[in-house]
Design an enzyme around this catalytic site. Structure first.
Site, mmCIF file in Angstrom:
data_model
loop_
_atom_site.group_PDB
_atom_site.id
_atom_site.type_symbol
_atom_site.label_atom_id
_atom_site.label_comp_id
_atom_site.label_asym_id
_atom_site.label_seq_id
_atom_site.Cartn_x
_atom_site.Cartn_y
_atom_site.Cartn_z
ATOM 1 N N LYS A 80 0.841 -1.208 0.000
ATOM 2 C CA LYS A 80 0.000 0.000 0.000
ATOM 3 C C LYS A 80 0.875 1.256 0.000
ATOM 4 C CE LYS A 80 -3.837 2.095 2.626
ATOM 5 N NZ LYS A 80 -4.682 1.951 3.838
ATOM 6 N N SER A 155 -9.710 1.955 3.218
ATOM 7 C CA SER A 155 -8.886 2.704 2.300
ATOM 8 C C SER A 155 -7.927 1.853 1.469
ATOM 9 C CB SER A 155 -8.073 3.738 3.070
ATOM 10 O OG SER A 155 -7.149 3.118 3.936
ATOM 11 N N SER A 179 -9.602 -0.410 7.328
ATOM 12 C CA SER A 179 -9.077 -0.228 5.975
ATOM 13 C C SER A 179 -8.429 -1.454 5.338
ATOM 14 C CB SER A 179 -8.080 0.931 5.946
ATOM 15 O OG SER A 179 -8.762 2.149 6.014
#
Lengths: 483, 103
Positions: A80, A155, A179
């Site tokens: 990420k 997210s 997330s």
């Protein structure tokens, strides 16, 4: 060369270990798949082909010369874009950091490299991990591989979509309020959020420091357990990381025959009969998952944690407060974007105004408000006391129960643009934020589909360092799905 | 600032934006005011829970101070750290003048 099955971490690493495929070939296949598929999914902000191939060549050399290799040797993995990678652009999906290349690796990235995994790229996410749909990214939204008209969740939307679309078998995400788990649920993959402090945050660009965790996303519970074991441990460079040895989650999952003797609590407030907003199909799938846990031998009872009703309020005071403080460092002086013109203060204001998107600005303002003179006691202090109460409530329940269950999300993946009002977006987090407030480990495992044939995730929440137990229950649900 | 969460005013938002070092257009102020007000209304939910006797917490597992051995480690990072900055001179961060306009 033989094709790598990117559906599995364990199969990919086994194929490399046996010599059926080289690390270079596995990496080339992942890069090719990203090139073919990512134009429509948008899961990657950066694809690091050159460094990935160089890393893979080094792993192949180790194998050729008979040196021992790490447990993830030759595994292409995505990271990420809020986690620092030396020499690879890291942006937090924000214009304020676009173009920034970190001079160091996060501890989790160091650990991946030490395990001989191959970093193939950085995945798209909500800007600074603030969001539940990946729509706040400055790099454009990620689309759900199951249905391109829908969001992948957030997210860590890119991290989940990259695994769900088969571009990679595994990815690292971060989980501050759900997330990792919520996008895993929306995309039909497994997402594991560790105990707060169980995995180092060093090199994770801070959003809400007392909530942030680095989690893993894969296609199976066994894969998630293996990835987690690779990352877990205390880190002297992260003063919030917990001391003590970590037990092998993979071993716990592998050794588990059934769930006999396990006490499981179903959280009443979050099972569809408490708080409103849970889709009926989600509730149906959740009930069916509870049946499988009972069938596996666990003793299941409904429990109630009334304070959960106030968790969104506490969360959306504490997290923006920490965010407003953490994001004060982005001022155009030491890294990232700098606006031109004016004096120092004017430059800083213009930089922050140009660099941050609307959701980040909202949360910074909310936190600034909560921490401002005259409001601190009514907002921040009250929320942190409520957090203490919730921690005590969970501790009392864990003295009687081994693991708690609820759906990961009240809904399945929604359509892009469906939740333009920020408050309606925040309500989606209701089932995931309690684990972050109390620092508990939690996992989302897919269990069939709900409305519009979209995946439904089932969540298990454990006590501190209870990763092994939640993964055992998740494995039982996973096996029932495959029957 | 108002005590009633739902009546957050545009003036409140302008003040908070100023504290947060953000320049908002009038349009943005109009847009953010009701949005922030509705989020603050969530906070009222906290009043339903009795928190008497609970002290504020800042680490979910109560970890307080962590010490390491006081040993000097090599950290030759100046060049790589300064390389991230938009503008530098002699290994120092360079910014526009603190007062007045840039020349």
């Amino acid at each position: 060369m033989s094709e790598v099955n990117f559906a599995s971490v364990i199969e990919t690493t086994a194929a490399v270990a046996k010599g059926d495929v080289s690390a270079t070939e596995a990496t080339q296949q992942a890069l090719k798949k990203i090139e073919q598929d990512d134009a429509k999914i948008n899961a990657f902000n950066t694809v690091a082909s050159d460094s990935a191939l160089a890393q893979a060549a080094a792993v192949d050399e180790k194998i050729a010369s008979g040196q021992p290799v790490g447990p993830l040797a030759g595994l292409p993995i995505a990271v990420k874009d809020v986690i620092c990678t030396e020499g690879i652009e890291t942006t937090c999906s924000s214009n304020i950091l676009r173009g920034w290349v970190p001079p160091y690796d996060a501890t989790v990235v160091e650990k991946l490299k030490a395990a001989d995994a191959i970093i193939v790229g950085k995945t798209n996410c909500d800007e600074f991990a603030m969001g539940s749909s990946n729509e706040s990214s400055a790099f454009g939204p990620v689309l759900n591989p199951r249905d391109l008209s829908r969001v992948p969740g957030g997210s860590s939307g890119g991290a989940a979509a990259a695994v769900a679309s088969g571009m990679v078998a595994a990815s690292l995400g971060t989980d501050t309020g759900g997330s990792v788990r919520q996008p895993a649920s929306f995309c039909g993959v497994v997402g594991l959020k560790p105990t707060y402090g169980g995995v180092s945050r060093y090199g994770l660009i801070a959003y809400a420091s007392s909530f942030d965790t680095v989690g893993v996303i894969g296609n199976s519970v066994a894969d998630a357990a293996l990835l987690h074991d690779t990352l877990a441990g205390q880190d002297v460079r992260d003063s919030t990381s917990l001391p003590g040895a970590r037990e092998s989650v993979s071993d716990a999952v592998e050794a588990s025959q059934d769930l006999k003797g396990l006490k499981v609590g179903v959280i009443k407030e979050l099972n569809g009969s408490g708080l409103a907003g849970f889709e009926p199909e989600v509730v149906d799938r959740f009930r069916a998952s509870v049946d499988t846990v009972v069938a596996a031998g666990a003793d299941v009872e409904e429990i109630s944690i009334p304070a959960i009703e106030a968790t969104l309020g506490a969360y959306y005071m504490l997290v923006p407060s920490e965010a407003s403080s953490n994001l004060a460092r982005f001022d155009g002086v030491r890294y990232g974007h700098r606006a031109s013109g004016g004096n120092t203060a004017e430059m800083m204001r213009a930089t922050r105004t140009e660099g941050f998107g609307a959701e980040v600005q909202r949360r910074i303002m909310l936190g600034t408000y909560a921490l401002s003179a005259g409001y601190y006691d009514a907002y921040y202090a009250k929320a942190s006391r409520l957090r203490a109460k919730l921690i005590a409530d969970f501790a009392a329940i864990y003295s009687e129960y081994d693991v708690l269950m609820c759906p990961t999300s009240p809904c399945v993946a929604f359509e892009l643009g469906a939740k333009e009002d920020p408050l309606s977006m925040y309500l989606v987090d209701i089932a995931t934020i309690p684990a972050n407030l109390v620092g508990a480990p939690a996992i989302s495992v897919p269990f069939g589909t709900g409305a519009a044939d979209m995946p439904v995730g089932i969540q298990m929440i454990g006590p501190k360092f209870g990763e092994g137990t939640i993964c055992r229950v998740a494995k039982a649900i996973e096996e029932a799905k495959n029957d | 600032m108002s005590d009633n969460n739902n009546s957050l005013t545009t003036e409140d938002v302008r003040k908070v934006a100023d504290l947060a070092m953000l320049n908002l257009t009038d349009e943005q102020v109009e847009q953010y005011t009701p949005q922030l007000g509705s989020i603050l209304s969530l906070v009222a939910e906290m009043d339903s829970v009795d928190i008497e006797g609970y002290e504020p917490t800042h680490h979910p597992h109560g970890l307080v101070n962590v010490y390491r051995d006081d040993v000097i480690e090599a950290a030759d990072v100046t060049e790589s750290v300064m390389a991230s900055a938009p503008d530098t001179e002699n290994n120092q961060y360079k910014v526009p003048p603190a007062l007045g306009e840039e020349q």
